[in-house]
Design an enzyme around this catalytic site. Structure first.
Site, PDB file in Angstrom:
ATOM      1  N   LYS A  42       0.818  -1.195   0.000  1.00 22.27           N
ATOM      2  CA  LYS A  42       0.000   0.000   0.000  1.00 22.27           C
ATOM      3  C   LYS A  42       0.865   1.263   0.000  1.00 22.27           C
ATOM      4  O   LYS A  42       0.432   2.340  -0.400  1.00 22.27           O
ATOM      5  CB  LYS A  42      -0.883   0.032   1.268  1.00 22.27           C
ATOM      6  N   ASP A  99       7.615   2.987  -1.916  1.00 20.81           N
ATOM      7  CA  ASP A  99       7.719   4.100  -0.967  1.00 20.81           C
ATOM      8  C   ASP A  99       9.136   4.271  -0.436  1.00 20.81           C
ATOM      9  O   ASP A  99       9.665   5.374  -0.378  1.00 20.81           O
ATOM     10  CB  ASP A  99       6.717   3.931   0.191  1.00 20.81           C
ATOM     11  N   ASP A 102      14.778  -0.049   1.746  1.00 23.85           N
ATOM     12  CA  ASP A 102      15.379  -0.219   3.068  1.00 23.85           C
ATOM     13  C   ASP A 102      16.434  -1.323   2.959  1.00 23.85           C
ATOM     14  O   ASP A 102      17.538  -1.087   2.483  1.00 23.85           O
ATOM     15  CB  ASP A 102      14.248  -0.531   4.048  1.00 23.85           C
TER      16      ASP A 102
HETATM   17  P1  5GP Z   1      12.877  -3.597   2.300  1.00 25.60           P
HETATM   18  O1  5GP Z   1      12.385  -4.868   1.700  1.00 25.60           O
HETATM   19  O2  5GP Z   1      13.645  -2.706   1.362  1.00 25.60           O
HETATM   20  O3  5GP Z   1      13.600  -3.822   3.598  1.00 25.60           O
HETATM   21  O4  5GP Z   1      11.624  -2.871   2.852  1.00 25.60           O
HETATM   22  C1  5GP Z   1      10.821  -2.083   2.176  1.00 25.60           C
HETATM   23  C2  5GP Z   1       9.530  -1.935   2.939  1.00 25.60           C
HETATM   24  O5  5GP Z   1       9.743  -1.853   4.369  1.00 25.60           O
HETATM   25  C3  5GP Z   1       8.904  -0.634   2.564  1.00 25.60           C
HETATM   26  O6  5GP Z   1       8.067  -0.770   1.422  1.00 25.60           O
HETATM   27  C4  5GP Z   1       8.141  -0.269   3.821  1.00 25.60           C
HETATM   28  O7  5GP Z   1       6.885  -0.892   3.806  1.00 25.60           O
HETATM   29  C5  5GP Z   1       8.960  -0.848   4.937  1.00 25.60           C
HETATM   30  N1  5GP Z   1       9.847   0.154   5.570  1.00 25.60           N
HETATM   31  C6  5GP Z   1      11.193   0.178   5.565  1.00 25.60           C
HETATM   32  N2  5GP Z   1      11.672   1.250   6.242  1.00 25.60           N
HETATM   33  C7  5GP Z   1      10.587   1.921   6.692  1.00 25.60           C
HETATM   34  C8  5GP Z   1      10.414   3.124   7.453  1.00 25.60           C
HETATM   35  O8  5GP Z   1      11.335   3.832   7.880  1.00 25.60           O
HETATM   36  N3  5GP Z   1       9.119   3.472   7.715  1.00 25.60           N
HETATM   37  C9  5GP Z   1       8.058   2.760   7.282  1.00 25.60           C
HETATM   38  N4  5GP Z   1       6.849   3.208   7.597  1.00 25.60           N
HETATM   39  N5  5GP Z   1       8.182   1.628   6.553  1.00 25.60           N
HETATM   40  C10 5GP Z   1       9.437   1.220   6.263  1.00 25.60           C
HETATM   41 MG    MG Z   2       5.865  -1.126   1.636  1.00 25.02          MG
END
Ligand code: 5GP
Ligand code: MG
Length: 185
Positions: A42, A99, A102
């Site tokens: 979302k 969005d 990370d």
């Molecule tokens: P990744 O797979 O790159 O670790 O994570 C991506 C997802 O983790 C993003 O789409 C988001 O949903 C969540 N996420 C990672 N860091 C943050 C953050 O600082 N705040 C929020 N609200 N969601 C995060």
């Molecule tokens: Mg996400």
């Protein structure tokens, strides 16, 4: 401001200026070619809707949904909830929009999956990039802002399902996520 927000990192004006810049880069990249913006739900719905309205060339829009199981502010195992129809992927140039980048696991997984399903080209565009947290080797083709290693909410980003509607990006007060550490994001 909001009582649960420690400080604002990017306000509305800064966000829209950043998106204008990236929209121009995207427009230059795809001018004269068909492409589909694939918004990862979302979290990216707010960003994607502002972004596409600043891209003045033809495009199509599709959605995928990815969510990580697991508690609090750490991402767990990834669930890909649905994909666009085969005809919306196969042979298409896709711009995957999320969005925040990370650890990189979500986008790395989605890019692989879309290629496996026959996409002609997959590029990525993220609103926020947190390079300090990267766990897999992954770089977005387009990004609006880089952020430090802290948990942010607003402008589509949630904590435990809330705060997506804040018009700015802010750092959540520590007491807010410690208070509800058992809720998934
Ligand atoms: P990744 O797979 O790159 O670790 O994570 C991506 C997802 O983790 C993003 O789409 C988001 O949903 C969540 N996420 C990672 N860091 C943050 C953050 O600082 N705040 C929020 N609200 N969601 C995060
Ligand atoms: Mg996400």
């Amino acid at each position: 401001m909001h009582e649960d927000v420690e400080r604002i990192l990017f306000n509305e004006e800064q966000i829209l200026a950043g998106i204008d810049r990236v929209a121009e880069e995207v427009t230059r990249t795809y001018r004269g070619r068909d492409f589909t913006v694939v918004s990862v739900l979302k979290g990216s719905c707010v960003f994607a809707s502002d972004l596409i309205r600043r891209i003045p060339i033809p495009l199509e829009l599709a959605f995928v949904s990815a969510s990580s199981y697991g508690a609090g502010t750490e991402s767990g195992d990834l669930a890909l909830n649905f994909f666009p129809a085969e005809s919306e992927i196969s042979g298409r140039n896709l711009l995957l929009v999320d969005d925040i980048l990370d650890t990189g696991r979500t986008l790395a997984r989605l890019v692989d999956e879309l290629r496996r399903r026959g996409a002609a080209e997959v590029r990525t565009c993220v609103f926020l990039d947190k390079p300090a947290r990267r766990a897999v080797d992954f770089r977005a083709d387009f990004r609006v802002f880089e952020v430090a290693d802290l948990f942010v909410v607003g402008y589509g980003l949630d904590f435990a399902g809330r705060y997506r509607n804040l018009p700015f990006v802010g750092a959540l007060k520590k007491e807010c996520y410690e208070r509800s550490a058992s809720t998934a994001r």
